[in-house]
Design a protein around this motif. Sequence first.
Motif, PDB file in Angstrom:
ATOM      1  N   ALA A 158      32.292  -8.668 -51.932  1.00 32.02           N
ATOM      2  CA  ALA A 158      32.867  -9.277 -50.725  1.00 32.02           C
ATOM      3  C   ALA A 158      33.370 -10.687 -51.030  1.00 32.02           C
ATOM      4  N   ILE A 159      32.590 -11.441 -51.773  1.00 32.82           N
ATOM      5  CA  ILE A 159      32.989 -12.811 -52.133  1.00 32.82           C
ATOM      6  C   ILE A 159      34.273 -12.783 -52.967  1.00 32.82           C
ATOM      7  N   ASP A 160      34.318 -11.929 -53.976  1.00 32.35           N
ATOM      8  CA  ASP A 160      35.502 -11.843 -54.837  1.00 32.35           C
ATOM      9  C   ASP A 160      36.736 -11.434 -54.037  1.00 32.35           C
ATOM     10  N   VAL A 220      30.940  -3.136 -46.834  1.00 33.93           N
ATOM     11  CA  VAL A 220      31.662  -4.060 -47.715  1.00 33.93           C
ATOM     12  C   VAL A 220      32.928  -3.389 -48.228  1.00 33.93           C
ATOM     13  N   LYS A 221      32.817  -2.156 -48.680  1.00 32.67           N
ATOM     14  CA  LYS A 221      33.978  -1.434 -49.222  1.00 32.67           C
ATOM     15  C   LYS A 221      35.093  -1.313 -48.181  1.00 32.67           C
ATOM     16  N   GLU A 222      34.733  -0.967 -46.943  1.00 30.85           N
ATOM     17  CA  GLU A 222      35.747  -0.854 -45.883  1.00 30.85           C
ATOM     18  C   GLU A 222      36.436  -2.192 -45.642  1.00 30.85           C
ATOM     19  N   LEU A 259      29.200  -7.105 -42.217  1.00 33.13           N
ATOM     20  CA  LEU A 259      29.214  -6.171 -43.340  1.00 33.13           C
ATOM     21  C   LEU A 259      27.811  -5.570 -43.435  1.00 33.13           C
ATOM     22  N   ALA A 260      27.646  -4.381 -42.873  1.00 33.93           N
ATOM     23  CA  ALA A 260      26.317  -3.784 -42.705  1.00 33.93           C
ATOM     24  C   ALA A 260      25.547  -3.710 -44.022  1.00 33.93           C
ATOM     25  N   ASP A 261      26.202  -3.292 -45.087  1.00 27.13           N
ATOM     26  CA  ASP A 261      25.501  -3.191 -46.370  1.00 27.13           C
ATOM     27  C   ASP A 261      25.551  -4.503 -47.153  1.00 27.13           C
ATOM     28  N   GLY A 262      26.074  -5.540 -46.521  1.00 23.81           N
ATOM     29  CA  GLY A 262      26.011  -6.900 -47.054  1.00 23.81           C
ATOM     30  C   GLY A 262      24.909  -7.689 -46.370  1.00 23.81           C
ATOM     31  N   CYS A 263      24.121  -6.982 -45.563  1.00 22.04           N
ATOM     32  CA  CYS A 263      22.964  -7.570 -44.877  1.00 22.04           C
ATOM     33  C   CYS A 263      21.729  -6.796 -45.347  1.00 22.04           C
TER      34      CYS A 263
END
Length: 186
Positions: free
Chosen positions: A32-34, A177-179, A148-152
């Motif tokens: 996500a950061i990149d 994140v992918k979406e 971002l659900a999978d970023g939490c």
Amino acid sequence: MAHSALLVMDVQRAITDRFTVDAGYLSRVRDAIDAARAADIPVVHVVIGFRAGHPEVSPRNKTFGALARGGGFAAGDPGAQIHPDVAPAPGDVVVTKKRVSAFAGSDLDMVLRARGVDSLVLTGIATSGVVLSTLRQAADLDFGLTVLADGCLDSDPEVHRVLTGKVFPRQADVVTVKEWVTSIAH
């Protein structure tokens, strides 16, 4: 058109060490950061931090009172460092907060407004802590919100599921994140 910022919240050594971090969590946040950097979306790292002796922590505060007694998250504490897998790059802003919400005791709102940011993308540890508190306050401040659900991450998977599946969608778009990465790459 919305001007977004990605918030990476409480991804600090002492916090990641306390959680069972799934093998892909830090790499997803890194993705996500990149992607944000590639899309010229500002990345703001939010950390919890206190002065030596914790003068800003009331003994009545259950969460932070215990932390103060242990001396954590003060200047020089290695556990207060942002995890190296998601470390800030030159140009990233690091905001220090004094409570659970990223806005509490910090200059986050000023930093965001100065940059013309009106929409936030939230990641962090814990879903039931900094993410929930920041989402609620950001909604009250009229920011557009994406989580971002999978970023939490949360210590209780069921709490994470309920928040990302039932509570957060009332005030935010909830995606993976992918979406999100795919949506900003175009």
